[in-house]
Scaffold this motif. Structure first.
Motif, short mmCIF file in Angstrom:
data_model
loop_
_atom_site.label_atom_id
_atom_site.label_comp_id
_atom_site.label_asym_id
_atom_site.label_seq_id
_atom_site.Cartn_x
_atom_site.Cartn_y
_atom_site.Cartn_z
N LEU A 83 0.84 -1.20 0.00
CA LEU A 83 0.00 0.00 0.00
C LEU A 83 0.87 1.25 0.00
CD1 LEU A 83 -2.77 1.31 0.01
CD2 LEU A 83 -2.78 1.09 2.52
N VAL A 84 1.92 1.25 0.79
CA VAL A 84 2.84 2.40 0.82
C VAL A 84 3.44 2.60 -0.57
CG1 VAL A 84 5.02 3.27 1.77
CG2 VAL A 84 3.35 2.16 3.28
N LEU A 85 3.87 1.53 -1.20
CA LEU A 85 4.44 1.61 -2.55
C LEU A 85 3.40 2.12 -3.55
CD1 LEU A 85 6.88 1.01 -4.36
CD2 LEU A 85 6.01 -1.31 -4.61
N LEU A 86 2.18 1.62 -3.46
CA LEU A 86 1.12 2.08 -4.37
C LEU A 86 0.80 3.56 -4.18
CD1 LEU A 86 -1.32 -0.97 -4.34
CD2 LEU A 86 -0.08 -0.07 -6.32
N ILE A 87 0.82 4.01 -2.94
CA ILE A 87 0.57 5.44 -2.68
C ILE A 87 1.66 6.29 -3.34
CG2 ILE A 87 0.58 7.23 -0.88
CD1 ILE A 87 -0.87 5.12 0.93
N LEU A 88 2.90 5.87 -3.20
CA LEU A 88 4.01 6.59 -3.84
C LEU A 88 3.86 6.61 -5.36
CD1 LEU A 88 7.06 5.40 -1.69
CD2 LEU A 88 6.06 7.69 -1.76
N ILE A 89 3.57 5.47 -5.94
CA ILE A 89 3.40 5.39 -7.40
C ILE A 89 2.24 6.27 -7.85
CG2 ILE A 89 2.68 3.84 -9.28
CD1 ILE A 89 4.30 1.63 -7.81
N SER A 90 1.15 6.23 -7.11
CA SER A 90 -0.02 7.02 -7.44
C SER A 90 0.28 8.52 -7.38
CB SER A 90 -1.16 6.67 -6.47
OG SER A 90 -2.29 7.44 -6.73
N LYS A 91 0.97 8.93 -6.32
CA LYS A 91 1.32 10.35 -6.15
C LYS A 91 2.27 10.82 -7.25
CE LYS A 91 -0.38 12.11 -2.30
NZ LYS A 91 -1.25 13.26 -2.33
N LEU A 92 3.29 10.00 -7.53
CA LEU A 92 4.29 10.40 -8.52
C LEU A 92 3.76 10.38 -9.94
CD1 LEU A 92 7.44 8.60 -7.03
CD2 LEU A 92 6.91 11.05 -6.98
N SER A 93 2.93 9.40 -10.24
CA SER A 93 2.43 9.26 -11.61
C SER A 93 1.24 10.16 -11.90
CB SER A 93 2.04 7.81 -11.89
OG SER A 93 0.84 7.47 -11.21
N LYS A 94 0.50 10.52 -10.87
CA LYS A 94 -0.75 11.28 -11.02
C LYS A 94 -1.70 10.60 -12.01
CE LYS A 94 1.55 15.70 -10.07
NZ LYS A 94 1.71 15.64 -8.73
N ASN A 95 -1.60 9.29 -12.08
CA ASN A 95 -2.43 8.49 -12.97
C ASN A 95 -3.71 8.09 -12.24
OD1 ASN A 95 -3.34 5.68 -13.88
ND2 ASN A 95 -2.01 6.32 -15.58
N HIS A 96 -4.84 8.36 -12.85
CA HIS A 96 -6.12 8.09 -12.19
C HIS A 96 -6.35 6.60 -11.97
CE1 HIS A 96 -8.16 12.19 -13.12
NE2 HIS A 96 -6.90 12.33 -12.80
N CYS A 97 -5.93 5.77 -12.89
CA CYS A 97 -6.08 4.32 -12.72
C CYS A 97 -5.23 3.85 -11.53
CB CYS A 97 -5.69 3.58 -13.99
SG CYS A 97 -6.07 1.83 -13.96
N ALA A 98 -4.01 4.37 -11.42
CA ALA A 98 -3.14 4.01 -10.29
C ALA A 98 -3.74 4.49 -8.97
CB ALA A 98 -1.74 4.61 -10.48
N THR A 99 -4.36 5.67 -8.98
CA THR A 99 -5.02 6.17 -7.78
C THR A 99 -6.18 5.28 -7.38
OG1 THR A 99 -4.36 8.44 -8.31
CG2 THR A 99 -6.19 8.18 -6.76
N GLY A 100 -6.98 4.88 -8.37
CA GLY A 100 -8.09 3.96 -8.11
C GLY A 100 -7.62 2.63 -7.59
N LEU A 101 -6.56 2.10 -8.19
CA LEU A 101 -6.00 0.82 -7.75
C LEU A 101 -5.54 0.92 -6.30
CD1 LEU A 101 -5.23 -2.00 -8.98
CD2 LEU A 101 -2.94 -1.07 -9.25
N THR A 102 -4.89 2.02 -5.96
CA THR A 102 -4.44 2.25 -4.60
C THR A 102 -5.61 2.31 -3.63
OG1 THR A 102 -2.52 3.45 -5.44
CG2 THR A 102 -3.08 3.80 -3.12
N LEU A 103 -6.64 3.04 -4.01
CA LEU A 103 -7.83 3.13 -3.17
C LEU A 103 -8.48 1.77 -2.99
CD1 LEU A 103 -9.94 4.79 -1.62
CD2 LEU A 103 -11.06 5.23 -3.82
N GLY A 104 -8.62 1.02 -4.08
CA GLY A 104 -9.21 -0.32 -4.00
C GLY A 104 -8.39 -1.26 -3.14
N TYR A 105 -7.08 -1.19 -3.27
CA TYR A 105 -6.21 -2.05 -2.46
C TYR A 105 -6.31 -1.68 -0.97
CZ TYR A 105 -2.11 -4.73 -1.04
OH TYR A 105 -1.27 -5.63 -0.43
N ALA A 106 -6.38 -0.37 -0.68
CA ALA A 106 -6.55 0.07 0.71
C ALA A 106 -7.88 -0.44 1.27
CB ALA A 106 -6.50 1.60 0.79
N ILE A 107 -8.94 -0.35 0.48
CA ILE A 107 -10.24 -0.86 0.91
C ILE A 107 -10.14 -2.36 1.18
CG2 ILE A 107 -12.59 -1.38 0.09
CD1 ILE A 107 -12.45 1.39 -1.38
N HIS A 108 -9.45 -3.08 0.31
CA HIS A 108 -9.28 -4.52 0.48
C HIS A 108 -8.61 -4.84 1.82
CE1 HIS A 108 -8.61 -8.65 -1.14
NE2 HIS A 108 -7.73 -8.63 -0.16
#
Length: 163
Positions: A83-108
């Motif tokens: 999750l920490v890694l996904l948050i970093l990737i999401s922040k750095l990439s500013k990619n909406h799919c990556a942000t959604g994936l991060t949110l979904g993984y956090a929910i999981h």
């Protein structure tokens, strides 16, 4: 929480995000993020069936009863560290799919922590490795009650060592 319930939660959250934002990438990422990491359940169960020379069954897979029999929980794709890694990737990439994936993984992970017998630290790859994936060190009721088989609070029957 069992993989089928994560699929349901992904459908609900992905649909809600799409309705609220209109962002298909964000919604799709969230949908997949809520259940895609559960592929490790399938891998772990397949290895268990091969090692124990047993025919796989849907009930055994969904219930998670095989964890107690093998006395270990690996689940290589479940970990706060990811999750920490996904948050970093999401922040750095500013990619909406990556942000959604991060949110979904956090929910999981949150749903698993609330709905399963494992402790919050039981969802740490580092901790599970430290305790050699021993179910008695990862699952609460295994430690407290000597229970053989607890995957989720809602789908498992709790059998004591005596019967």
């Amino acid at each position: 929480m069992s993989p089928d319930k994560h699929l349901f939660s992904g459908t609900v959250t992905g649909t809600a995000l799409l309705a609220a934002t209109g962002d298909k990438e964000l919604a799709a990422g969230c949908f997949f993020g809520t259940f895609i990491c559960d592929i490790d359940h399938l891998l772990e169960y397949a290895k268990f069936c091969i090692d124990s020379k047993r025919k796989p069954t849907y009930h055994e897979f969904i219930s998670g009863s095989y964890f107690a029999e093998k006395k270990k929980i690996c689940l290589i794709f479940h970990g706060w560290e990811y999750l920490v890694l996904l948050i970093l990737i999401s922040k750095l990439s500013k990619n909406h799919c990556a942000t959604g994936l991060t949110l979904g993984y956090a929910i999981h992970l949150v749903l698993d922590t609330l709905g399963n017998d494992c402790t919050a630290k039981g969802y740490s790859i580092i901790y599970r490795n430290h305790v050699k994936y021993n179910i008695d060190r990862i699952c609460i009721n295994n430690r407290k009650h000597g229970q053989k088989n607890i995957h989720t609070k809602n789908t498992m029957t709790m059998e004591t060592e005596f019967g």
